[in-house]
Each structure stands twice: as structure tokens, then as C-alpha cells.
Scaffold this motif. Structure first.
Motif, mmCIF file in Angstrom:
data_model
loop_
_atom_site.group_PDB
_atom_site.id
_atom_site.type_symbol
_atom_site.label_atom_id
_atom_site.label_comp_id
_atom_site.label_asym_id
_atom_site.label_seq_id
_atom_site.Cartn_x
_atom_site.Cartn_y
_atom_site.Cartn_z
ATOM 1 N N ALA A 133 64.110 -22.555 40.065
ATOM 2 C CA ALA A 133 63.674 -23.001 38.744
ATOM 3 C C ALA A 133 62.181 -23.306 38.702
ATOM 4 N N ASN A 134 61.615 -23.820 39.779
ATOM 5 C CA ASN A 134 60.202 -24.194 39.782
ATOM 6 C C ASN A 134 59.313 -23.178 40.502
ATOM 7 N N ALA A 135 59.843 -22.013 40.789
ATOM 8 C CA ALA A 135 59.059 -20.992 41.493
ATOM 9 C C ALA A 135 57.966 -20.462 40.569
ATOM 10 N N PRO A 136 56.771 -20.219 41.122
ATOM 11 C CA PRO A 136 55.682 -19.694 40.276
ATOM 12 C C PRO A 136 55.992 -18.267 39.827
ATOM 13 N N ARG A 137 55.575 -17.952 38.623
ATOM 14 C CA ARG A 137 55.781 -16.615 38.066
ATOM 15 C C ARG A 137 54.737 -15.670 38.622
ATOM 16 N N ALA A 138 55.104 -14.414 38.670
ATOM 17 C CA ALA A 138 54.136 -13.390 39.058
ATOM 18 C C ALA A 138 53.149 -13.232 37.903
ATOM 19 N N PRO A 139 51.876 -13.017 38.207
ATOM 20 C CA PRO A 139 50.897 -12.865 37.119
ATOM 21 C C PRO A 139 51.197 -11.626 36.289
#
Length: 89
Positions: free
Chosen positions: A4-10
């Protein structure tokens, strides 16, 4: 499944497009000078448009004598000509 808190890919960026300046009809420097073909007045509204059949035209409407005209690359168009070109077949 990502946490849930994983960073999104740009996100991929789109190539920058340069838009033409819009200008303002209230500023004389941005107005094109046109005159009515009937009375010669410069108090006109001029619009560029494409008709339904793809024909590019300049529509000119006079604020003084209320004359309206449509100009194509081949010359002026009649109202009947405009209606024929905008009719969906």
C-alpha cells in the motif's frame, strides 16, 4: 501486488508541445485587420473554421451593416455553397 505504501513508478513524460499564443481580442496588437467587403468597415468579427467537408474558410461578420461572408482559398462562397458543403450525406 505492491504494498500500500510502495512508491509509484514515475510516469513517462510526453514530449513538450508548443502551443501558439492565444492573444486577446481586446488588445489591438492581437487583432487581424479585416474590412467588410460590403461597406468597408473595420468593425468586423473574423473567424477561421473548417466546414464539414474539410474546406477551410474565413467567416467575416460586419458589426455595422450585418453583412456575412465566407471566403475560401478559391474565393467567396455563397450561402447555398456553404449549406451544400456542410450537409452530411
Amino acid at each position: 501486488m505492491p504494498a500500500a505504501n510502495a512508491p509509484r513508478a514515475p510516469r513517462r513524460s510526453r514530449a513538450a508541445r508548443t502551443a501558439p499564443p492565444l492573444g486577446s481580442l481586446t488588445q489591438a496588437a492581437h487583432r487581424e485587420t479585416a474590412a467588410c467587403s460590403h461597406c468597408g468597415s473595420e468593425r468586423v468579427t473574423q473567424l477561421s473554421m473548417n466546414l464539414t467537408d474539410g474546406t477551410p474558410v474565413q467567416f467575416v461578420s460586419c458589426h455595422v451593416c450585418e453583412e456575412r461572408s465566407w471566403l475560401s482559398a478559391t474565393g467567396p462562397l455563397t450561402v447555398d455553397g456553404i449549406l451544400e458543403r456542410t450537409r452530411k450525406h
